[in-house]
Write an enzyme that holds these catalytic residues in place. Structure first.
Site, PDB file in Angstrom:
ATOM      1  N   LYS A   9       0.916  -0.886   0.083  1.00 11.24           N
ATOM      2  CA  LYS A   9       0.039   0.174   0.270  1.00 11.24           C
ATOM      3  C   LYS A   9       0.887   1.262   0.368  1.00 11.24           C
ATOM      4  O   LYS A   9       1.860   0.728   0.132  1.00 11.24           O
ATOM      5  CB  LYS A   9      -0.780  -0.613   1.365  1.00 11.24           C
ATOM      6  CG  LYS A   9      -1.740  -1.397   1.066  1.00 11.24           C
ATOM      7  CD  LYS A   9      -3.161  -1.182   2.620  1.00 11.24           C
ATOM      8  CE  LYS A   9      -3.608  -2.311   2.269  1.00 11.24           C
ATOM      9  NZ  LYS A   9      -4.600  -2.414   3.974  1.00 11.24           N
ATOM     10  N   TYR A  49     -12.301  -2.913  -3.353  1.00 15.18           N
ATOM     11  CA  TYR A  49     -12.471  -3.359  -2.269  1.00 15.18           C
ATOM     12  C   TYR A  49     -13.954  -2.947  -2.193  1.00 15.18           C
ATOM     13  O   TYR A  49     -14.923  -2.687  -1.337  1.00 15.18           O
ATOM     14  CB  TYR A  49     -12.172  -2.144  -1.542  1.00 15.18           C
ATOM     15  CG  TYR A  49     -10.493  -2.408  -0.794  1.00 15.18           C
ATOM     16  CD1 TYR A  49     -10.429  -3.306  -0.110  1.00 15.18           C
ATOM     17  CD2 TYR A  49      -9.773  -0.828  -1.120  1.00 15.18           C
ATOM     18  CE1 TYR A  49      -8.653  -3.409   0.650  1.00 15.18           C
ATOM     19  CE2 TYR A  49      -8.437  -1.610  -0.653  1.00 15.18           C
ATOM     20  CZ  TYR A  49      -7.898  -2.103   0.309  1.00 15.18           C
ATOM     21  OH  TYR A  49      -6.815  -3.060   1.030  1.00 15.18           O
ATOM     22  N   PHE A  57     -15.632   2.964   6.853  1.00 12.82           N
ATOM     23  CA  PHE A  57     -14.243   3.440   6.781  1.00 12.82           C
ATOM     24  C   PHE A  57     -13.832   4.052   4.946  1.00 12.82           C
ATOM     25  O   PHE A  57     -12.936   4.161   4.455  1.00 12.82           O
ATOM     26  CB  PHE A  57     -13.196   2.143   6.952  1.00 12.82           C
ATOM     27  CG  PHE A  57     -13.305   1.066   7.159  1.00 12.82           C
ATOM     28  CD1 PHE A  57     -12.613   0.315   5.790  1.00 12.82           C
ATOM     29  CD2 PHE A  57     -14.081   0.268   7.763  1.00 12.82           C
ATOM     30  CE1 PHE A  57     -13.385  -0.947   5.502  1.00 12.82           C
ATOM     31  CE2 PHE A  57     -13.902  -1.093   7.216  1.00 12.82           C
ATOM     32  CZ  PHE A  57     -13.593  -1.552   6.154  1.00 12.82           C
ATOM     33  N   ARG A  85      -1.492 -14.739   3.763  1.00 13.04           N
ATOM     34  CA  ARG A  85      -1.735 -14.155   4.887  1.00 13.04           C
ATOM     35  C   ARG A  85      -1.091 -13.944   6.460  1.00 13.04           C
ATOM     36  O   ARG A  85      -1.325 -12.870   6.853  1.00 13.04           O
ATOM     37  CB  ARG A  85      -3.459 -14.672   5.372  1.00 13.04           C
ATOM     38  CG  ARG A  85      -4.265 -13.814   3.602  1.00 13.04           C
ATOM     39  CD  ARG A  85      -4.809 -12.600   3.928  1.00 13.04           C
ATOM     40  NE  ARG A  85      -5.232 -12.722   4.521  1.00 13.04           N
ATOM     41  CZ  ARG A  85      -6.790 -11.490   5.062  1.00 13.04           C
ATOM     42  NH1 ARG A  85      -6.678 -10.586   3.651  1.00 13.04           N
ATOM     43  NH2 ARG A  85      -7.480 -11.322   5.488  1.00 13.04           N
ATOM     44  N   THR A  91      -5.378  -7.723  10.745  1.00 12.44           N
ATOM     45  CA  THR A  91      -5.795  -6.166   9.629  1.00 12.44           C
ATOM     46  C   THR A  91      -5.115  -5.405  10.520  1.00 12.44           C
ATOM     47  O   THR A  91      -5.152  -4.834  10.417  1.00 12.44           O
ATOM     48  CB  THR A  91      -6.759  -6.455   9.466  1.00 12.44           C
ATOM     49  OG1 THR A  91      -7.921  -8.170   8.970  1.00 12.44           O
ATOM     50  CG2 THR A  91      -7.781  -5.207   9.162  1.00 12.44           C
ATOM     51  N   ARG A 102       2.448  -6.602   9.074  1.00 10.83           N
ATOM     52  CA  ARG A 102       1.570  -5.619   9.947  1.00 10.83           C
ATOM     53  C   ARG A 102       2.082  -5.588  11.417  1.00 10.83           C
ATOM     54  O   ARG A 102       2.615  -4.534  11.935  1.00 10.83           O
ATOM     55  CB  ARG A 102       0.640  -5.892   9.992  1.00 10.83           C
ATOM     56  CG  ARG A 102       0.283  -5.402   8.003  1.00 10.83           C
ATOM     57  CD  ARG A 102      -1.430  -6.156   7.849  1.00 10.83           C
ATOM     58  NE  ARG A 102      -2.463  -6.077   7.663  1.00 10.83           N
ATOM     59  CZ  ARG A 102      -3.292  -6.266   6.233  1.00 10.83           C
ATOM     60  NH1 ARG A 102      -3.817  -7.645   7.485  1.00 10.83           N
ATOM     61  NH2 ARG A 102      -4.073  -5.496   5.849  1.00 10.83           N
ATOM     62  N   ASN A 112      -2.208  -0.371   7.570  1.00 17.53           N
ATOM     63  CA  ASN A 112      -1.107  -1.601   7.924  1.00 17.53           C
ATOM     64  C   ASN A 112      -0.640  -1.779   6.747  1.00 17.53           C
ATOM     65  O   ASN A 112      -0.499  -3.366   6.041  1.00 17.53           O
ATOM     66  CB  ASN A 112      -2.559  -2.223   8.134  1.00 17.53           C
ATOM     67  CG  ASN A 112      -3.050  -2.984   7.147  1.00 17.53           C
ATOM     68  OD1 ASN A 112      -3.342  -2.416   5.835  1.00 17.53           O
ATOM     69  ND2 ASN A 112      -4.456  -3.097   7.024  1.00 17.53           N
ATOM     70  N   HIS A 115      -1.608  -5.615   1.219  1.00 19.02           N
ATOM     71  CA  HIS A 115      -3.146  -6.276   1.178  1.00 19.02           C
ATOM     72  C   HIS A 115      -3.005  -7.906   0.099  1.00 19.02           C
ATOM     73  O   HIS A 115      -1.721  -7.602  -0.138  1.00 19.02           O
ATOM     74  CB  HIS A 115      -3.682  -5.529  -0.140  1.00 19.02           C
ATOM     75  CG  HIS A 115      -4.966  -6.186  -0.682  1.00 19.02           C
ATOM     76  ND1 HIS A 115      -5.938  -6.373   0.133  1.00 19.02           N
ATOM     77  CD2 HIS A 115      -5.375  -7.457  -1.655  1.00 19.02           C
ATOM     78  CE1 HIS A 115      -6.514  -7.751  -0.963  1.00 19.02           C
ATOM     79  NE2 HIS A 115      -5.814  -8.564  -1.533  1.00 19.02           N
ATOM     80  N   GLU A 126      -8.983 -11.344  -7.779  1.00 22.46           N
ATOM     81  CA  GLU A 126      -8.191  -9.611  -7.536  1.00 22.46           C
ATOM     82  C   GLU A 126      -6.577  -9.756  -8.738  1.00 22.46           C
ATOM     83  O   GLU A 126      -6.729  -8.949  -9.210  1.00 22.46           O
ATOM     84  CB  GLU A 126      -7.420 -10.136  -6.493  1.00 22.46           C
ATOM     85  CG  GLU A 126      -8.514  -9.404  -5.258  1.00 22.46           C
ATOM     86  CD  GLU A 126      -8.272  -9.474  -3.689  1.00 22.46           C
ATOM     87  OE1 GLU A 126      -8.848  -9.276  -3.383  1.00 22.46           O
ATOM     88  OE2 GLU A 126      -7.155 -10.219  -3.350  1.00 22.46           O
TER      89      GLU A 126
HETATM   90  P1  DAT Z   1      -7.641  -7.213   5.603  1.00 21.10           P
HETATM   91  O1  DAT Z   1      -6.730  -6.067   4.607  1.00 21.10           O
HETATM   92  O2  DAT Z   1      -6.367  -7.683   6.505  1.00 21.10           O
HETATM   93  O3  DAT Z   1      -8.131  -8.270   4.747  1.00 21.10           O
HETATM   94  P2  DAT Z   1     -10.281  -7.041   5.426  1.00 21.10           P
HETATM   95  O4  DAT Z   1     -10.724  -6.255   3.842  1.00 21.10           O
HETATM   96  O5  DAT Z   1     -11.452  -6.592   6.802  1.00 21.10           O
HETATM   97  O6  DAT Z   1      -8.851  -6.243   5.982  1.00 21.10           O
HETATM   98  O7  DAT Z   1     -10.626  -5.146   5.208  1.00 21.10           O
HETATM   99  C1  DAT Z   1      -9.502  -4.270   4.021  1.00 21.10           C
HETATM  100  C2  DAT Z   1      -8.747  -3.097   4.505  1.00 21.10           C
HETATM  101  O8  DAT Z   1      -9.930  -1.825   5.015  1.00 21.10           O
HETATM  102  C3  DAT Z   1      -7.798  -3.383   5.409  1.00 21.10           C
HETATM  103  O9  DAT Z   1      -6.542  -3.356   5.248  1.00 21.10           O
HETATM  104  C4  DAT Z   1      -7.669  -2.094   6.104  1.00 21.10           C
HETATM  105  C5  DAT Z   1      -9.155  -1.256   5.950  1.00 21.10           C
HETATM  106  N1  DAT Z   1     -10.237  -1.569   7.202  1.00 21.10           N
HETATM  107  C6  DAT Z   1     -10.689  -3.110   8.252  1.00 21.10           C
HETATM  108  N2  DAT Z   1     -11.584  -2.336   8.977  1.00 21.10           N
HETATM  109  C7  DAT Z   1     -10.715  -1.461   9.354  1.00 21.10           C
HETATM  110  C8  DAT Z   1     -11.634  -0.323  10.699  1.00 21.10           C
HETATM  111  N3  DAT Z   1     -12.498  -0.825  11.578  1.00 21.10           N
HETATM  112  N4  DAT Z   1     -10.947   1.139  10.270  1.00 21.10           N
HETATM  113  C9  DAT Z   1     -10.607   1.187   8.910  1.00 21.10           C
HETATM  114  N5  DAT Z   1      -9.886   1.088   8.265  1.00 21.10           N
HETATM  115  C10 DAT Z   1     -10.727  -0.950   7.917  1.00 21.10           C
HETATM  116 MG    MG Z   2      -9.775  -7.517   2.736  1.00 21.40          MG
END
Ligand code: DAT
Ligand code: MG
Length: 149
Positions: A9, A49, A57, A85, A91, A102, A112, A115, A126
């Site tokens: 990122k 996304y 968010f 992962r 996350t 992370r 973080n 991805h 993807e």
């Molecule tokens: P990951 O990236 O571990 O697959 P995710 O798919 O649940 O996590 O979410 C995608 C991204 O969105 C994550 O890397 C960061 C952001 N995100 C997730 N939960 C969040 C939250 N509660 N507040 C702010 N950003 C968030």
């Molecule tokens: Mg995800």
């Protein structure tokens, strides 16, 4: 052969962690089959996304991903989706174990660093969203017999 989509990122690129992050997947023994620096469009960010479209968010996530270049990658190897992962960690970087990307480099869920596709099917979707067939290169690492029996 199993493949996954990984994206360093904007925070990872701006913090000069590209080499460090790529090195972890290289050292593990996975094979890099696609790599490019991308200034992400709003359209691509929203597609990538899309599952989080209704989350509070979502707007700041799209803003962040489009704010500065990312490094998009495809990695190949047995079990690479789940293993990547684990290498990435939880996350929320504050909950991520030390030793994970992370856990070692992050503090904030909105910063973080990387991805990684969360399942085989998501990985296929993807990879197709981010790369054309021509951008993916199949090659045989000479070290393969020293990594895989
Ligand atoms: P990951 O990236 O571990 O697959 P995710 O798919 O649940 O996590 O979410 C995608 C991204 O969105 C994550 O890397 C960061 C952001 N995100 C997730 N939960 C969040 C939250 N509660 N507040 C702010 N950003 C968030
Ligand atoms: Mg995800």
């Amino acid at each position: 052969m199993e493949r996954t989509f990984l994206m360093i990122k904007p925070d990872g690129v701006q913090r000069n962690l590209v080499g460090e992050i790529i090195g972890r997947f290289e050292a593990k023994g996975f094979t890099l089959v696609g790599l490019k620096l991308v200034q992400v469009s709003r359209e691509l960010a929203e597609k990538h996304y899309a599952v989080h479209k209704e989350r509070p968010f979502f707007p700041s996530l799209v803003e962040f991903i489009t704010s500065s270049p990312v490094v998009a990658m495809v990695w190949e190897g047995d079990g690479v989706v789940a293993s990547a992962r684990k290498i990435i960690g939880a996350t929320n970087p504050l909950s991520a174990e030390p030793g994970t990307i992370r856990g070692d480099f992050g503090i904030n869920v909105g910063r973080n660093l990387i991805h990684g596709s969360d399942a085989l099917e998501t990985a296929q979707t993807e990879v197709r969203l981010w790369f054309t067939d021509e951008e993916l290169v199949s090659w045989e690492p000479v070290a393969k017999p020293w990594v895989i029996e």
